[in-house]
Design a protein around this motif. Structure first.
Motif, PDB file in Angstrom:
ATOM      1  N   ALA A   1      31.425  20.837   0.755  1.00  0.00           N
ATOM      2  CA  ALA A   1      30.506  20.087  -0.103  1.00  0.00           C
ATOM      3  C   ALA A   1      29.883  20.986  -1.161  1.00  0.00           C
TER       4      ALA A   1
ATOM      5  N   ARG B   1      32.483  21.712   6.686  1.00  0.00           N
ATOM      6  CA  ARG B   1      32.218  20.577   5.810  1.00  0.00           C
ATOM      7  C   ARG B   1      31.119  20.916   4.809  1.00  0.00           C
TER       8      ARG B   1
ATOM      9  N   GLY C   1      31.939  21.469  -4.129  1.00  0.00           N
ATOM     10  CA  GLY C   1      32.133  20.290  -4.970  1.00  0.00           C
ATOM     11  C   GLY C   1      33.195  19.330  -4.486  1.00  0.00           C
ATOM     12  N   ALA C   2      33.679  19.486  -3.262  1.00  0.00           N
ATOM     13  CA  ALA C   2      34.708  18.588  -2.740  1.00  0.00           C
ATOM     14  C   ALA C   2      34.084  17.253  -2.335  1.00  0.00           C
ATOM     15  N   ASN C   3      34.750  16.163  -2.682  1.00  0.00           N
ATOM     16  CA  ASN C   3      34.277  14.861  -2.219  1.00  0.00           C
ATOM     17  C   ASN C   3      34.719  14.629  -0.782  1.00  0.00           C
ATOM     18  N   GLY C   4      34.386  13.460  -0.241  1.00  0.00           N
ATOM     19  CA  GLY C   4      34.696  13.200   1.160  1.00  0.00           C
ATOM     20  C   GLY C   4      36.176  13.245   1.473  1.00  0.00           C
ATOM     21  N   TRP C   5      37.005  12.654   0.596  1.00  0.00           N
ATOM     22  CA  TRP C   5      38.454  12.647   0.815  1.00  0.00           C
ATOM     23  C   TRP C   5      39.030  14.049   0.743  1.00  0.00           C
ATOM     24  N   GLN C   6      38.598  14.827  -0.236  1.00  0.00           N
ATOM     25  CA  GLN C   6      39.096  16.193  -0.378  1.00  0.00           C
ATOM     26  C   GLN C   6      38.674  17.067   0.801  1.00  0.00           C
TER      27      GLN C   6
END
Length: 302
Positions: free
Chosen positions: A202, A198, A205-210
């Motif tokens: 992060a 995780r 640059g991935a958001n929570g959904w991604q």
């Protein structure tokens, strides 16, 4: 010669005996209580027998039971349809709800342990007890649901007596129990996910959904297999809750109820009941084996 730091170990005679007993006794019990009756049911499905007398009273009829069930048993196809609706509903609704609740509880909410215990509480109840509880909820005049909707006195809905809606009413009750079980399975899987995955998502640059869909959920593949197998078994072996409500009649016909009615019911047709049990087994294995083969092939290709 054994290398330094390594020591050859051998079991003593007592240890081997203890190990043989620990493995052998459960294996024998499993064969005697599971596989032997299952194979016996397969054999009896090709017979006509009322359960009285010995094997000399068994009349072997070949595949006639299966032909009669598929072509001349009016309760069979409605039961198959209801079982498939039950299965699809459990896969879509409580499984999705259980996953969502697991994700929320994995965020270490305040009083998370309390929420988890409350949501898991229905799982410890038997399906028969769940049926009794929801009978009180669905009762037309004094039931909780009709009173909440304000129609208990004017135009009460007979949720369990109307064959057009009673299956879906019972499915809500079954989902209430199954959601907590799925939640715990997914919550255990989420706790085992490496936090570094995780963090790496992060940093990219991935958001929570991604991060969940592309990193966390693929890691949960073993849990998905367990959840699907448990859900298929739960959906196809459903019996207690509908039998408590109306003995699986008037829109609540299920294959498990037909098996019971033919084996220990008034008709006592052991051959028919065994044939129905074999059909139920084949349907269950069809779903489970197909999914497992696809999962293992995907893992090998990766």
């Amino acid at each position: 010669m054994v290398g330094k730091g390594k020591r050859a170990t051998s079991l003593t005679r007592g240890e081997r005996l203890a190990l043989a007993l620990m493995i052998g006794v459960p294996a024998l019990l499993h064969v005697a209580l599971v596989w032997a009756p299952a194979l016996g049911s397969v054999g009896l499905s090709f017979s006509s027998w009322n359960g009285i007398g010995g094997l000399e009273d068994v009349e072997w009829v070949g595949a006639r039971n299966y032909v009669d069930i598929l072509t001349g048993y009016p309760r069979f196809w409605p039961a198959v349809r209801n079982n498939l609706v039950w299965l699809v509903f459990l896969v879509l609704v409580p499984t999705s709800a259980g996953l969502l609740l697991a994700v929320l509880l994995d965020r270490k909410l305040r009083f998370g342990r309390v929420y988890q215990s409350v949501l898991y509480l229905p799982v410890v109840l038997s399906l028969a007890l769940v049926g009794f509880i929801w009978q009180l909820v669905y009762q037309p005049e004094q039931g909780l649901l009709n009173n909440l909707l304000g129609i208990a006195d004017s135009d009460p809905v007979n949720w369990l007596g109307d064959k057009d809606i009673n299956l879906y009413a019972v499915l809500v009750a079954a989902a209430w129990r199954h959601t907590g079980y799925v939640m715990v399975l997914y919550l255990a899987g989420l706790k085992a996910v490496d936090p570094a995955l995780r963090e790496a998502a992060a940093l990219d640059g991935a958001n929570g959904w991604q991060a969940f869909t592309r990193v966390v959920f693929p890691v949960l593949r073993p849990v998905n297999v367990v959840v699907l197998v448990v859900t298929v078994i739960e959906g196809l072996r459903a019996f207690d809750i509908v039998y408590v409500i109306n003995k699986g009649r008037n829109g609540l016909e299920l294959l498990s109820v037909l098996v019971t009615d033919n084996i220990i019911g008034e008709s006592s047709r052991i051959g028919w009941g065994s044939a129905l049990a074999v059909v139920l087994l084949v349907i269950s294995l069809g779903f489970i084996v197909t999914y497992l083969v696809q999962v293992f092939r995907r893992e090998e290709s990766e």
